[in-house]
Design a protein around this motif. Structure first.
Motif, mmCIF file in Angstrom:
data_model
loop_
_atom_site.group_PDB
_atom_site.id
_atom_site.type_symbol
_atom_site.label_atom_id
_atom_site.label_comp_id
_atom_site.label_asym_id
_atom_site.label_seq_id
_atom_site.Cartn_x
_atom_site.Cartn_y
_atom_site.Cartn_z
ATOM 1 N N ASP A 40 0.695 -1.352 -0.059
ATOM 2 C CA ASP A 40 -0.138 0.086 -0.126
ATOM 3 C C ASP A 40 1.068 1.275 -0.117
ATOM 4 O O ASP A 40 1.989 1.144 0.834
ATOM 5 C CB ASP A 40 -0.947 0.087 1.380
ATOM 6 N N TRP A 41 0.331 2.219 -0.996
ATOM 7 C CA TRP A 41 1.339 3.543 -0.850
ATOM 8 C C TRP A 41 0.466 4.840 -0.742
ATOM 9 O O TRP A 41 -0.911 4.955 -1.374
ATOM 10 C CB TRP A 41 2.107 3.623 -2.327
ATOM 11 N N GLN A 42 0.482 5.543 0.453
ATOM 12 C CA GLN A 42 -0.259 6.666 0.649
ATOM 13 C C GLN A 42 0.443 7.630 0.564
ATOM 14 O O GLN A 42 1.807 7.893 0.827
ATOM 15 C CB GLN A 42 -0.904 6.510 2.135
ATOM 16 N N GLY A 43 0.092 8.617 -0.162
ATOM 17 C CA GLY A 43 0.861 9.885 -0.289
ATOM 18 C C GLY A 43 1.191 10.248 -2.063
ATOM 19 O O GLY A 43 0.972 9.354 -2.621
ATOM 20 N N GLU A 44 2.272 11.255 -2.053
ATOM 21 C CA GLU A 44 2.786 11.674 -3.317
ATOM 22 C C GLU A 44 3.696 10.433 -3.490
ATOM 23 O O GLU A 44 4.377 9.940 -2.601
ATOM 24 C CB GLU A 44 3.300 12.811 -3.232
ATOM 25 N N LYS A 45 4.129 9.986 -4.889
ATOM 26 C CA LYS A 45 5.038 9.266 -5.432
ATOM 27 C C LYS A 45 6.100 10.149 -6.054
ATOM 28 O O LYS A 45 5.677 10.993 -6.938
ATOM 29 C CB LYS A 45 4.265 8.418 -6.508
ATOM 30 N N PRO A 46 7.283 9.845 -5.636
ATOM 31 C CA PRO A 46 8.341 10.614 -5.677
ATOM 32 C C PRO A 46 8.639 10.408 -7.482
ATOM 33 O O PRO A 46 8.576 9.293 -7.773
ATOM 34 C CB PRO A 46 9.568 9.940 -5.040
ATOM 35 N N ALA A 47 9.013 11.485 -8.038
ATOM 36 C CA ALA A 47 9.282 11.122 -9.424
ATOM 37 C C ALA A 47 10.271 10.564 -9.715
ATOM 38 O O ALA A 47 11.492 10.426 -8.994
ATOM 39 C CB ALA A 47 9.833 12.929 -10.093
ATOM 40 N N GLY A 48 10.202 9.564 -10.993
ATOM 41 C CA GLY A 48 11.382 8.595 -11.107
ATOM 42 C C GLY A 48 11.267 7.223 -10.424
ATOM 43 O O GLY A 48 12.008 6.444 -10.899
ATOM 44 N N PHE A 49 10.546 7.265 -9.275
ATOM 45 C CA PHE A 49 10.489 5.904 -8.643
ATOM 46 C C PHE A 49 9.388 4.932 -9.569
ATOM 47 O O PHE A 49 8.406 5.375 -9.929
ATOM 48 C CB PHE A 49 9.846 6.089 -7.197
ATOM 49 N N VAL A 50 9.829 3.769 -9.675
ATOM 50 C CA VAL A 50 8.923 2.687 -10.213
ATOM 51 C C VAL A 50 8.299 1.961 -9.115
ATOM 52 O O VAL A 50 9.033 1.352 -8.290
ATOM 53 C CB VAL A 50 9.596 1.700 -10.950
ATOM 54 N N ILE A 51 7.051 2.057 -8.665
ATOM 55 C CA ILE A 51 6.312 1.753 -7.661
ATOM 56 C C ILE A 51 5.274 0.458 -8.013
ATOM 57 O O ILE A 51 4.527 0.585 -8.665
ATOM 58 C CB ILE A 51 5.597 2.694 -6.918
ATOM 59 N N HIS A 52 5.474 -0.721 -7.563
ATOM 60 C CA HIS A 52 4.721 -1.939 -7.707
ATOM 61 C C HIS A 52 3.955 -2.286 -6.518
ATOM 62 O O HIS A 52 4.651 -2.329 -5.492
ATOM 63 C CB HIS A 52 5.686 -3.139 -8.017
ATOM 64 N N GLN A 53 2.527 -2.250 -6.309
ATOM 65 C CA GLN A 53 1.659 -2.174 -5.267
ATOM 66 C C GLN A 53 1.310 -3.886 -5.529
ATOM 67 O O GLN A 53 0.499 -3.913 -6.597
ATOM 68 C CB GLN A 53 0.550 -1.393 -5.263
ATOM 69 N N ILE A 54 1.572 -4.443 -4.658
ATOM 70 C CA ILE A 54 1.063 -6.000 -4.652
ATOM 71 C C ILE A 54 0.037 -6.033 -3.474
ATOM 72 O O ILE A 54 0.460 -5.838 -2.224
ATOM 73 C CB ILE A 54 2.190 -6.829 -4.276
ATOM 74 N N LYS A 55 -1.257 -6.389 -3.745
ATOM 75 C CA LYS A 55 -2.394 -6.374 -2.651
ATOM 76 C C LYS A 55 -2.896 -7.590 -2.670
ATOM 77 O O LYS A 55 -3.668 -8.277 -3.276
ATOM 78 C CB LYS A 55 -3.235 -5.287 -2.979
ATOM 79 N N PRO A 56 -2.168 -8.504 -1.404
ATOM 80 C CA PRO A 56 -2.652 -9.824 -1.089
ATOM 81 C C PRO A 56 -4.359 -9.823 -0.823
ATOM 82 O O PRO A 56 -4.467 -8.810 -0.092
ATOM 83 C CB PRO A 56 -1.835 -10.366 -0.210
ATOM 84 N N LYS A 57 -4.692 -10.691 -0.962
ATOM 85 C CA LYS A 57 -6.510 -10.820 -0.461
ATOM 86 C C LYS A 57 -6.706 -11.385 0.930
ATOM 87 O O LYS A 57 -7.821 -11.339 1.221
ATOM 88 C CB LYS A 57 -7.204 -11.432 -1.532
ATOM 89 N N ALA A 58 -5.626 -12.036 1.477
ATOM 90 C CA ALA A 58 -5.424 -12.777 2.803
ATOM 91 C C ALA A 58 -6.101 -11.635 3.672
ATOM 92 O O ALA A 58 -5.668 -10.518 3.798
ATOM 93 C CB ALA A 58 -4.426 -13.226 2.986
#
Length: 377
Positions: A40-58
């Motif tokens: 989970d990522w909350q807030g602004e995303k820094p320029a140039g970062f590659v962000i992968h959000q993996i959200k398990p259902k458990a």
């Protein structure tokens, strides 16, 4: 290099999260590519970062962590990186930033034998073992040196895998030249008279930080002093149980609770005392942030950075085993002695000028570069 940073959850006001962001930004400023894996990522995303959000259902936390870990390992196997840096404990890391205390020690000393039969314990214990066991190759960036002995005690971790980092306080916490003006403006904004006492508490996780202890200490103050108290709590957590406690103690009018925010330096300058009676705290960055702002601190000795407060005489440290009466007496003394307040204020400002408490992101980034280069050989 291509660097993968792993953390379960990012939000702007957590201590671990802020450390992660400052280190990752420092690495990026040195020319490295930053890839982030998180649930989970909350807030602004820094320029140039590659962000992968993996959200398990458990639903259970340990099951979510396990699913997340397996998914990111699969993804990294298909998308090679030069170094994997984790901010939560899990197997397969090249580098672990040790923001959390030893789980095994807590499970054995603060939990029952029955707890250690639960799957939850087995999972978290296994993830910690995956970092610290002799069979692991993970290097550990340690921000609380006292924890090294515990990890070595439980896991026999080779000492050469530990790398001690200094604190990493942001210099914007230091008192500026117009500190008195900022202080007055903030107190006017929140209707705090110059003669009133403004007690501040900062940190997400109100139970761990000891908010119940702080409320009981304020309730124990003499009536006349108690009526002049403004107790402000800033952080991300469920405040309802603590509002109930404040009402029970008869200090609801003294309490204010604000959610996490970006202008903490203003509050450090406006307050008369920072209270941080934590139950356990690996470091306690806010203690040093208050110190360099010239704000006296009242804390507990379980905080990794409490020794700075004691050594530089910037406040009072309640010793273990914790007794509520000790905290109550220290709070009353600190709020009543203006001469001692002024001396601790000056001690904090001097501490800010001379202490090595700012270089953590730079030193961590240098270690990441060195260890990643060694890994590639």
């Amino acid at each position: 290099m291509k660097l993968a940073f792993i953390l379960f959850k990012y939000f702007p006001y957590g201590g671990l999260q802020r450390d992660f962001l400052r280190i990752a930004l420092e690495c990026q400023s040195r020319g490295h590519d930053i890839v982030v894996y998180t649930m989970d990522w909350q807030g602004e995303k820094p320029a140039g970062f590659v962000i992968h959000q993996i959200k398990p259902k458990a639903l259970a936390a340990h099951k979510r962590d396990k699913c997340f870990h397996q998914a990111l390992i699969n993804h990294i196997e298909q998308n090679a990186v030069d170094c994997v840096i984790g901010f939560n404990k899990m197997p397969g890391l090249d580098i672990y930033y040790a923001a959390d205390a030893c789980y095994e020690d807590k499970a054995r000393l603060q939990r029952s034998k029955l707890y250690r039969l639960m799957y939850r314990y087995k999972h978290f214990s296994a993830f910690e073992r995956g970092v610290f066991s002799p069979e692991s190759a993970t290097h550990i960036l340690l921000i609380a040196p006292a924890q090294q002995a515990l990890f070595e005690q439980y896991y026999h971790t080779p000492p050469e895998r530990f790398h001690i980092l200094p604190p990493g306080i942001s210099r914007d916490r230091c008192a500026p030249e117009n500190a008195a003006e900022i202080r007055q403006q903030l107190r006017e904004e929140f209707n705090i008279a110059a003669s009133d006492k403004f007690v501040l508490m900062v940190g997400s996780g109100f139970r761990t930080k000891g908010l119940d202890r702080a409320l009981n200490a304020i309730a124990a103050l003499p009536d006349q002093l108690k009526q002049s108290i403004h107790f402000m709590v800033i952080g991300q957590d469920n405040a309802k149980p603590f509002w109930r406690l404040a009402r029970k103690l008869g200090i609801e009018k003294q309490l204010s609770v604000l959610s996490g925010r970006d202008d903490i330096p203003r509050f450090l300058l406006g307050a008369d005392l920072l209270i941080h009676p934590a139950y356990h705290e690996n470091t306690g960055t806010v203690l040093l942030e208050a110190a360099v702002a010239g704000l006296p601190v009242l804390t507990t000795d379980v905080c990794g950075y409490a020794h700075y407060i004691d050594e530089a005489d910037i406040g009072c440290v309640v010793q273990s085993p914790f007794k509520q009466d000790d905290l109550n007496k220290q709070l009353l003394a600190m709020l009543s002695d203006q001469e001692a307040y002024q001396q601790r204020h000056e001690n904090g400002l001097q501490f800010a000028k001379h202490a090595d408490i700012y270089s953590m992101p730079q030193q961590a980034s240098t270690l990441i570069e060195q260890l990643a280069s060694q890994r590639g050989k």
